[in-house]
Design a protein around this motif. Structure first.
Motif, PDB file in Angstrom:
ATOM      1  N   THR A   1       6.201   1.217   4.356  1.00 36.84           N
ATOM      2  CA  THR A   1       4.886   0.589   4.201  1.00 36.84           C
ATOM      3  C   THR A   1       4.363   0.777   2.782  1.00 36.84           C
ATOM      4  N   GLY A   2       4.586   1.962   2.209  1.00 38.22           N
ATOM      5  CA  GLY A   2       4.168   2.211   0.832  1.00 38.22           C
ATOM      6  C   GLY A   2       4.897   1.308  -0.153  1.00 38.22           C
ATOM      7  N   ILE A   3       6.181   1.105   0.068  1.00 37.01           N
ATOM      8  CA  ILE A   3       6.950   0.214  -0.795  1.00 37.01           C
ATOM      9  C   ILE A   3       6.450  -1.222  -0.660  1.00 37.01           C
ATOM     10  N   ALA A   4       6.137  -1.627   0.571  1.00 41.61           N
ATOM     11  CA  ALA A   4       5.626  -2.981   0.792  1.00 41.61           C
ATOM     12  C   ALA A   4       4.284  -3.181   0.096  1.00 41.61           C
ATOM     13  N   ALA A   5       3.426  -2.157   0.131  1.00 40.55           N
ATOM     14  CA  ALA A   5       2.124  -2.257  -0.544  1.00 40.55           C
ATOM     15  C   ALA A   5       2.306  -2.448  -2.046  1.00 40.55           C
ATOM     16  N   ALA A   6       3.215  -1.668  -2.654  1.00 36.75           N
ATOM     17  CA  ALA A   6       3.473  -1.799  -4.087  1.00 36.75           C
ATOM     18  C   ALA A   6       4.047  -3.171  -4.415  1.00 36.75           C
ATOM     19  N   LEU A   7       4.936  -3.678  -3.564  1.00 36.73           N
ATOM     20  CA  LEU A   7       5.511  -5.008  -3.780  1.00 36.73           C
ATOM     21  C   LEU A   7       4.433  -6.082  -3.712  1.00 36.73           C
ATOM     22  N   GLY A   8       3.551  -5.977  -2.721  1.00 33.66           N
ATOM     23  CA  GLY A   8       2.488  -6.969  -2.579  1.00 33.66           C
ATOM     24  C   GLY A   8       1.559  -6.980  -3.785  1.00 33.66           C
ATOM     25  N   VAL A   9       1.161  -5.792  -4.252  1.00 33.30           N
ATOM     26  CA  VAL A   9       0.280  -5.719  -5.410  1.00 33.30           C
ATOM     27  C   VAL A   9       0.973  -6.283  -6.643  1.00 33.30           C
ATOM     28  N   SER A  10       2.262  -6.006  -6.811  1.00 33.17           N
ATOM     29  CA  SER A  10       2.990  -6.508  -7.973  1.00 33.17           C
ATOM     30  C   SER A  10       3.028  -8.025  -7.988  1.00 33.17           C
ATOM     31  N   LEU A  11       3.142  -8.653  -6.831  1.00 31.86           N
ATOM     32  CA  LEU A  11       3.151 -10.115  -6.777  1.00 31.86           C
ATOM     33  C   LEU A  11       1.780 -10.692  -7.141  1.00 31.86           C
TER      34      LEU A  11
ATOM     35  N   THR B   1       6.225   5.058   7.139  1.00 35.39           N
ATOM     36  CA  THR B   1       5.224   5.271   6.092  1.00 35.39           C
ATOM     37  C   THR B   1       5.784   4.937   4.713  1.00 35.39           C
ATOM     38  N   LEU B   2       6.992   5.386   4.440  1.00 35.38           N
ATOM     39  CA  LEU B   2       7.610   5.123   3.148  1.00 35.38           C
ATOM     40  C   LEU B   2       7.842   3.632   2.935  1.00 35.38           C
TER      41      LEU B   2
ATOM     42  N   ALA C   1       1.939  10.712   0.215  1.00 35.46           N
ATOM     43  CA  ALA C   1       2.820  11.089   1.332  1.00 35.46           C
ATOM     44  C   ALA C   1       3.619  12.340   0.978  1.00 35.46           C
ATOM     45  N   GLY C   2       4.134  12.399  -0.255  1.00 35.13           N
ATOM     46  CA  GLY C   2       4.896  13.571  -0.659  1.00 35.13           C
ATOM     47  C   GLY C   2       4.031  14.811  -0.797  1.00 35.13           C
ATOM     48  N   LEU C   3       2.877  14.688  -1.420  1.00 35.57           N
ATOM     49  CA  LEU C   3       1.988  15.838  -1.602  1.00 35.57           C
ATOM     50  C   LEU C   3       1.389  16.292  -0.275  1.00 35.57           C
ATOM     51  N   ALA C   4       1.112  15.331   0.624  1.00 35.04           N
ATOM     52  CA  ALA C   4       0.573  15.698   1.936  1.00 35.04           C
ATOM     53  C   ALA C   4       1.601  16.464   2.753  1.00 35.04           C
ATOM     54  N   ALA C   5       2.864  16.110   2.603  1.00 28.80           N
ATOM     55  CA  ALA C   5       3.917  16.859   3.297  1.00 28.80           C
ATOM     56  C   ALA C   5       3.993  18.283   2.760  1.00 28.80           C
TER      57      ALA C   5
ATOM     58  N   THR D   1      -1.651  -2.407   4.171  1.00 24.86           N
ATOM     59  CA  THR D   1      -2.887  -1.630   4.338  1.00 24.86           C
ATOM     60  C   THR D   1      -3.191  -1.418   5.814  1.00 24.86           C
ATOM     61  N   LEU D   2      -3.066  -2.486   6.599  1.00 27.45           N
ATOM     62  CA  LEU D   2      -3.308  -2.363   8.038  1.00 27.45           C
ATOM     63  C   LEU D   2      -2.262  -1.466   8.690  1.00 27.45           C
ATOM     64  N   ALA D   3      -0.999  -1.651   8.314  1.00 32.71           N
ATOM     65  CA  ALA D   3       0.062  -0.834   8.899  1.00 32.71           C
ATOM     66  C   ALA D   3      -0.126   0.636   8.554  1.00 32.71           C
ATOM     67  N   GLY D   4      -0.686   0.913   7.389  1.00 35.08           N
ATOM     68  CA  GLY D   4      -0.899   2.292   6.982  1.00 35.08           C
ATOM     69  C   GLY D   4      -1.946   3.023   7.794  1.00 35.08           C
ATOM     70  N   GLN D   5      -2.735   2.263   8.573  1.00 38.17           N
ATOM     71  CA  GLN D   5      -3.764   2.886   9.416  1.00 38.17           C
ATOM     72  C   GLN D   5      -3.245   3.232  10.801  1.00 38.17           C
ATOM     73  N   TYR D   6      -2.017   2.832  11.098  1.00 35.67           N
ATOM     74  CA  TYR D   6      -1.468   3.070  12.427  1.00 35.67           C
ATOM     75  C   TYR D   6      -0.947   4.491  12.525  1.00 35.67           C
ATOM     76  N   ALA D   7      -1.435   5.218  13.482  1.00 33.33           N
ATOM     77  CA  ALA D   7      -0.999   6.596  13.705  1.00 33.33           C
ATOM     78  C   ALA D   7      -0.353   6.678  15.080  1.00 33.33           C
ATOM     79  N   PRO D   8       0.970   6.806  15.174  1.00 41.11           N
ATOM     80  CA  PRO D   8       1.636   6.881  16.466  1.00 41.11           C
ATOM     81  C   PRO D   8       1.129   8.048  17.292  1.00 41.11           C
ATOM     82  N   ARG D   9       1.154   7.863  18.591  1.00 41.56           N
ATOM     83  CA  ARG D   9       0.734   8.955  19.487  1.00 41.56           C
ATOM     84  C   ARG D   9       1.656  10.143  19.302  1.00 41.56           C
TER      85      ARG D   9
END
Length: 327
Positions: free
Chosen positions: A125-135, A122-123, A107-111, A279-287
């Motif tokens: 969602t990224g934190i949630a993904a890291a939390l889920g993997v850590s569990l 997005t941020l 996200a940072g490099l893409a910006a 992962t699913l939330a990360g695929q959502y692109a608002p109009r």
């Protein structure tokens, strides 16, 4: 409607890449010789890259010689050794947690390089993904090793940068994802080879079981998987693609439970649900989301034809290797 269906199909096909990488742990522990992580990384990349070069019969031209080398180093050549170094020096699962921060790096490099401005959503969602993997993977405790942490962060940044620059540079005119995949795998494999021989010595003796494992890793787990991954990068946003990454440790956990008799605790199942939801939330692109197109590739003339983990207890190995399956 057709555009939405096409995007869903692209996401689904791209997701097969990290799902395939999730099988690396099981294949490594059941089919491959122990204590040869770098040799395994080389065997994943170099044969697959050379095979694709023979099939596509295309070599880079002009500036794409150095671009292919840079992308191959970021996505393969630097990523594999750094990831293995982190996995072996950190407490079980910590390398996977560091790797799961990839969406935030992207996200940072893409910006910075693509003009994709990360939203608060997005941020989070990224934190949630890291939390889920850590569990799912973080079980062991122990002191953190500075070299291991640095290697883990560097591997995650390398992967993120490889994703972003693959998106930014696109492909030369007339060159498809399969050709680009061959270039990167060959470059990455050639970079790993001297490191593997220097650190691990001569190649081990291989039996039929080992060869079958390496054949699967080279063809399905690497050649096909990376082709799907780079194809997805060309059609989706870099952030959307990287949010598919958590599917890799989740797949490894499921395979460990289904094929290797490992257990999944309620806490791990909760983590899997959180990571999959992210992962699913990360695929959502608002109009209205505006995504900068990658730089237009320079016209290129038609290329000339090309003629010429340690085997510890499976419970502990799961934590070490689950992070090693990505990209």
């Amino acid at each position: 409607m057709k555009r939405t269906q096409s995007r869903i199909a692209t996401v689904a096909l791209t997701a097969l890449a990290p799902i395939s990488w999730g099988s690396t742990y099981a294949v490594t522990t059941e089919f491959l010789p122990a204590d040869r992580p770098l040799f395994t990384g080389m065997m994943r990349a170099l044969p697959a890259g050379l095979a694709l070069l023979l099939v596509t019969r295309r070599l880079p031209r002009g500036e794409w010689w150095w671009k292919a080398l840079v992308l191959g180093a970021l996505n393969i050549g630097a990523f594999f050794p750094l990831l293995f170094l982190a996995a072996y020096r950190l407490p079980g699962g910590m390398a996977a947690v560091i790797g799961s921060l990839g969406p935030l790096w992207v996200a940072g490099l893409a910006a910075l390089f693509l003009g994709e401005r990360p939203s608060l959503r997005t941020l989070l969602t990224g934190i949630a993904a890291a939390l889920g993997v850590s569990l799912v993977v973080l079980k062991a405790t122990g002191a953190l090793d500075a070299v291991g942490v640095a290697a883990g962060v560097a591997s995650s940044v390398a992967m993120a940068a490889g994703t972003v620059f693959t998106k930014r540079w696109g492909r030369p005119e007339g060159v498809g994802p399969l050709v680009l995949t061959g270039w990167q795998l060959t470059a990455g494999g050639l970079l790993i080879a001297p490191v593997a021989f220097l650190i691990e010595g001569a190649p081990p003796a291989l039996d039929g079981r080992n060869l079958a494992g390496y054949l699967y890793l080279a063809l399905v787990n690497t050649a096909v998987a990376y082709w799907l991954w780079f194809r997805g990068i060309g059609r989706l946003t870099a952030t959307s693609v990287t949010f598919l990454g958590p599917l890799s440790p989740l797949t490894a956990a499921v395979l460990g439970w289904a094929a290797l008799g490992q257990t999944l605790t309620p806490l791990q199942l909760t983590g899997m649900a959180i990571a999959f939801g992210a992962t699913l939330a990360g695929q959502y692109a608002p109009r209205g989301t505006k995504v900068a197109k990658p730089a237009e590739p320079a016209k290129v003339t038609t290329p000339e034809p090309f003629t010429s983990p340690t085997k510890t207890s499976r419970k502990d190995s799961m934590d070490v290797m689950v992070s090693s399956v990505r990209r």
